[in-house]
Design an enzyme around this catalytic site. Structure first.
Site, PDB file in Angstrom:
ATOM      1  N   GLU A 198      -7.677  -2.315   5.832  1.00 10.34           N
ATOM      2  CA  GLU A 198      -7.502  -2.911   7.157  1.00 10.34           C
ATOM      3  C   GLU A 198      -6.299  -3.860   7.181  1.00 10.34           C
ATOM      4  OE1 GLU A 198      -7.818  -6.328   6.761  1.00 10.34           O
ATOM      5  OE2 GLU A 198      -8.472  -5.871   4.718  1.00 10.34           O
ATOM      6  N   VAL A 214       0.822  -1.202   0.000  1.00 11.56           N
ATOM      7  CA  VAL A 214       0.000   0.000   0.000  1.00 11.56           C
ATOM      8  C   VAL A 214       0.860   1.258   0.000  1.00 11.56           C
ATOM      9  CG1 VAL A 214      -0.303   0.205   2.519  1.00 11.56           C
ATOM     10  CG2 VAL A 214      -2.096   1.026   0.964  1.00 11.56           C
ATOM     11  N   GLY A 272      -5.643  -7.038   1.021  1.00  6.10           N
ATOM     12  CA  GLY A 272      -6.140  -6.147   2.059  1.00  6.10           C
ATOM     13  C   GLY A 272      -5.259  -4.912   2.140  1.00  6.10           C
ATOM     14  N   GLU A 273      -5.125  -4.376   3.334  1.00  3.96           N
ATOM     15  CA  GLU A 273      -4.336  -3.188   3.674  1.00  3.96           C
ATOM     16  C   GLU A 273      -4.665  -1.969   2.799  1.00  3.96           C
ATOM     17  OE1 GLU A 273       0.106  -3.743   1.599  1.00  3.96           O
ATOM     18  OE2 GLU A 273      -0.362  -4.940   3.376  1.00  3.96           O
ATOM     19  N   GLY A 274      -5.854  -1.952   2.213  1.00  2.00           N
ATOM     20  CA  GLY A 274      -6.265  -0.829   1.393  1.00  2.00           C
ATOM     21  C   GLY A 274      -5.660  -0.811   0.009  1.00  2.00           C
TER      22      GLY A 274
END
Length: 343
Positions: free
Chosen positions: A165, A107, A307-309
């Site tokens: 997240e 990210v 994930g992790e945006g």
């Protein structure tokens, strides 16, 4: 609006949902009028035209502008991780938060590429939520306070919010939320997450089945689903999405887990996500099922499941491009280009 750090009872959260404004139709009309005279055939930029309009409608301004985009990543730990539902230990959540801070995660690179701000929020990682197979994840006050924290997390200002997240075992949590909200069997909602093997997947399905059975009879209200089955990062994303609506900020939702936060709001009010777009269809098998249940279509399907945006950060680049095209393109008159022939 700013909320109290001491949190809000659920009734006050429901009251905020009742205060959500609808779309700005004047902004929509202004965008469409400009789009009609830009140097291109009508509709030729497809969904990019829709995205520019979407930003304007929910920013309540035309032309739309994206000057302070933000990726907000919320990190939480979960008691259910002890059930062996993930390929990684719970310690990885904290380690990845440190990796975000050091600039070493995917990210981070996407934010650099698309010129996005990044904030990462550690939600009491040393104190995992309760194991949902045998207890509530949170009590009502803790859940409400975490929603309030998510609302405050965007107080620094942004005009386009991307939510993501980090949390080992949170695909199990998300699967339980989807099953409680939308029905179906645990197996319908459970995928391999971080890459569990067949035995790990069986443990995951078993954990969701046990959680649904343990909380049976108490899952008729979406906020009860959130507090009993959810996680702090999911509650904080609920707050961030809600605050964005109240502050006229369009939202890009990331993948499987972030969408479970959106699903809680959707279950409360089907119009609660009108200011949101969904970045991508996760490779987590049930994500497309969740999107269908909410009646939404993601921007792209790249087989991502990090994930992790990451998906939202990638989508933000597309949204920025759409806004720049709308504002920066010349009109037929400005460019001295003949418009469509009149029949």
């Amino acid at each position: 609006m700013t909320t109290s750090a001491t949190g809000m009872p659920f009734d006050d959260i429901l009251s905020l949902i009742d205060q959500m404004a609808g779309p700005d139709e004047d902004a929509r009309a202004t965008v469409r009028a400009r789009d009609a005279v830009l140097t291109k055939p009508a509709g030729s930029l497809g969904r990019l035209e829709d995205l520019a309009e979407w930003v304007a409608v929910w920013q309540r301004q035309a032309p739309p502008k994206v000057l302070r985009p933000l990726v907000a990543v919320f990190a939480g730990n979960h008691g259910v991780a002890n059930q062996g539902v993930s390929a990684y230990p719970a310690s990885v959540t904290q380690q990845m938060v440190e990796n975000f801070a050091a600039g070493g995660a995917a990210v981070n690179q996407l934010c650099i590429t698309n010129d996005l701000g990044l904030k990462v929020f550690d939600l009491a990682l040393d104190f995992p939520t309760g194991d949902i197979t045998r207890e509530d994840a949170m009590d009502e006050m803790s859940c409400a306070r975490t929603i309030a924290f998510g609302m405050e997390a965007i107080a620094g200002g942004t005009d386009l919010l991307c939510i993501g997240e980090m949390g080992i075992a949170n695909t199990t949590i998300a699967a339980a939320i989807y099953a409680a909200l939308f029905g179906g069997d645990a197996a319908d909602w459970c995928g391999r997450g971080t890459g569990v093997d067949d035995e790990g997947l069986k443990r995951k399905v078993d954990a969701v089945e046990k959680a649904l059975a343990f909380h049976d009879g108490n899952l008729d209200k979406p906020l009860e689903v959130l507090r009993r089955l959810g996680g702090r990062e999911i509650a904080a994303m609920v707050g961030a999405i809600l605050a964005a609506r109240l502050q006229n900020i369009p939202v890009i939702v990331d993948g499987f887990v972030a969408s479970s936060a959106a699903a809680v709001l959707y279950a409360l009010d089907k119009a609660a996500l009108d200011h949101c777009i969904f970045a991508h269809v996760s490779a987590e098998s049930a994500h497309s099922r969740a999107l269908d249940a909410m009646g939404v279509k993601a921007l792209f399907d790249f087989g991502m499941r990090l994930g992790e945006g990451s998906g939202a950060a990638l989508a933000a680049g597309i949204v920025k491009a759409a806004v720049q095209i709308h504002e920066g393109m010349a009109t037929f008159e400005q460019a001295s280009v003949d418009g469509p022939a009149e029949n």
